[in-house]
Design a protein around this motif. Structure first.
Motif, PDB file in Angstrom:
ATOM      1  N   ASN A 121       0.576  -1.094   0.262  1.00 18.92           N
ATOM      2  CA  ASN A 121       0.359  -0.037  -0.280  1.00 18.92           C
ATOM      3  C   ASN A 121       0.556   1.128   0.638  1.00 18.92           C
ATOM      4  OD1 ASN A 121      -2.575  -1.175  -0.313  1.00 18.92           O
ATOM      5  ND2 ASN A 121      -2.753  -1.193   1.832  1.00 18.92           N
ATOM      6  N   ILE A 124       2.291   1.611  -3.094  1.00 17.55           N
ATOM      7  CA  ILE A 124       0.896   1.630  -4.040  1.00 17.55           C
ATOM      8  C   ILE A 124       0.996   3.355  -4.280  1.00 17.55           C
ATOM      9  CG2 ILE A 124      -1.093   2.239  -4.399  1.00 17.55           C
ATOM     10  CD1 ILE A 124      -0.930  -1.353  -4.525  1.00 17.55           C
ATOM     11  N   ASP A 125       0.901   3.607  -2.818  1.00 20.36           N
ATOM     12  CA  ASP A 125       0.738   5.585  -3.040  1.00 20.36           C
ATOM     13  C   ASP A 125       1.781   6.152  -3.278  1.00 20.36           C
ATOM     14  OD1 ASP A 125      -1.608   5.013  -1.235  1.00 20.36           O
ATOM     15  OD2 ASP A 125      -1.066   4.413   0.321  1.00 20.36           O
ATOM     16  N   ARG A 128       1.336   6.496  -6.621  1.00 15.73           N
ATOM     17  CA  ARG A 128       0.153   7.041  -7.246  1.00 15.73           C
ATOM     18  C   ARG A 128       0.621   8.679  -6.905  1.00 15.73           C
ATOM     19  NH1 ARG A 128      -4.633   4.325  -3.883  1.00 15.73           N
ATOM     20  NH2 ARG A 128      -4.638   2.630  -5.543  1.00 15.73           N
ATOM     21  N   GLN A 129       1.352   8.509  -5.686  1.00 13.12           N
ATOM     22  CA  GLN A 129       1.608  10.589  -5.987  1.00 13.12           C
ATOM     23  C   GLN A 129       2.705  10.195  -6.962  1.00 13.12           C
ATOM     24  OE1 GLN A 129       3.551  10.626  -1.661  1.00 13.12           O
ATOM     25  NE2 GLN A 129       1.552  10.319  -0.922  1.00 13.12           N
ATOM     26  N   PHE A 131       3.199   9.220  -9.882  1.00 13.98           N
ATOM     27  CA  PHE A 131       2.370   9.346 -10.811  1.00 13.98           C
ATOM     28  C   PHE A 131       1.424  10.473 -10.977  1.00 13.98           C
ATOM     29  CE2 PHE A 131      -1.895   8.377 -13.876  1.00 13.98           C
ATOM     30  CZ  PHE A 131      -0.628   7.990 -14.936  1.00 13.98           C
ATOM     31  N   ALA A 132       0.784  11.200  -9.531  1.00 12.72           N
ATOM     32  CA  ALA A 132      -0.099  12.713 -10.141  1.00 12.72           C
ATOM     33  C   ALA A 132       0.904  13.650 -10.091  1.00 12.72           C
ATOM     34  CB  ALA A 132      -0.529  12.317  -8.527  1.00 12.72           C
TER      35      ALA A 132
END
Length: 164
Positions: A121, A124-125, A128-129, A131-132
């Motif tokens: 997790n 993944i976070d 995500r960050q 990618f963001a």
């Protein structure tokens, strides 16, 4: 004066009491006659008190022996049942220990998997960050991205011109 001749007892029992030997002899004869008649009667009917006592005592001994044997058999049965119960209890205790070990292993596996899920997790976070932030960067500089292909096309055209 008092005449002694007039004081003679008139009761016949008192006269018998005066002759104690005759009275004792008569009582003894009655006693012997009674005992003899009882002995003759028992011999004639076939009942002897000693035989009755022997038979009764043998019956009591047989009953006692039978009861004792039954107690021994019941005791052996109880011992066998108790041993079976002990064996079953041992099996249950062994199974309980096995279940406890399996539960401990499952708990450690669950903890390890929970830690791995938490790590995933977090990864993944982080992705995500990342990618963001890449998207945010692309959103801020959309013209730069469009220019690059145009420059390439422009550069390609220059390259073609210099070759010609």
């Amino acid at each position: 004066m008092i005449d002694l001749a007039e004081d003679k007892p008139t009761n016949p029992l008192l006269r018998i009491g005066a002759q104690p030997i005759a009275l004792t002899a008569a009582a003894l004869l009655l006693l012997i006659a009674g005992v003899t008649s009882m002995a003759i009667w028992r011999a004639y009917t076939g009942h002897a008190p000693e035989a009755d006592r022997v038979v009764t005592s043998r019956l009591l001994q047989a009953r006692t022996a039978q009861a004792s044997e039954q107690l021994v058999e019941k005791t052996k049965g109880l011992e066998a049942t108790q041993q079976e119960s002990i064996d079953q209890l041992q099996v249950v205790q062994d199974q309980l220990q096995t279940v406890k070990r399996l539960l401990a292993m499952q708990q450690s596996d669950t903890k390890r998997l929970s830690e791995q899920v938490a790590t995933l997790n977090e990864s993944i976070d982080g992705l995500r960050q990342s990618f963001a932030s890449v998207r945010a960067t692309e959103a801020e500089t959309p013209s730069v991205t469009r220019r690059k292909p145009a420059r390439r096309a422009h550069a390609s055209a220059r390259h073609h011109k210099s070759r010609s």
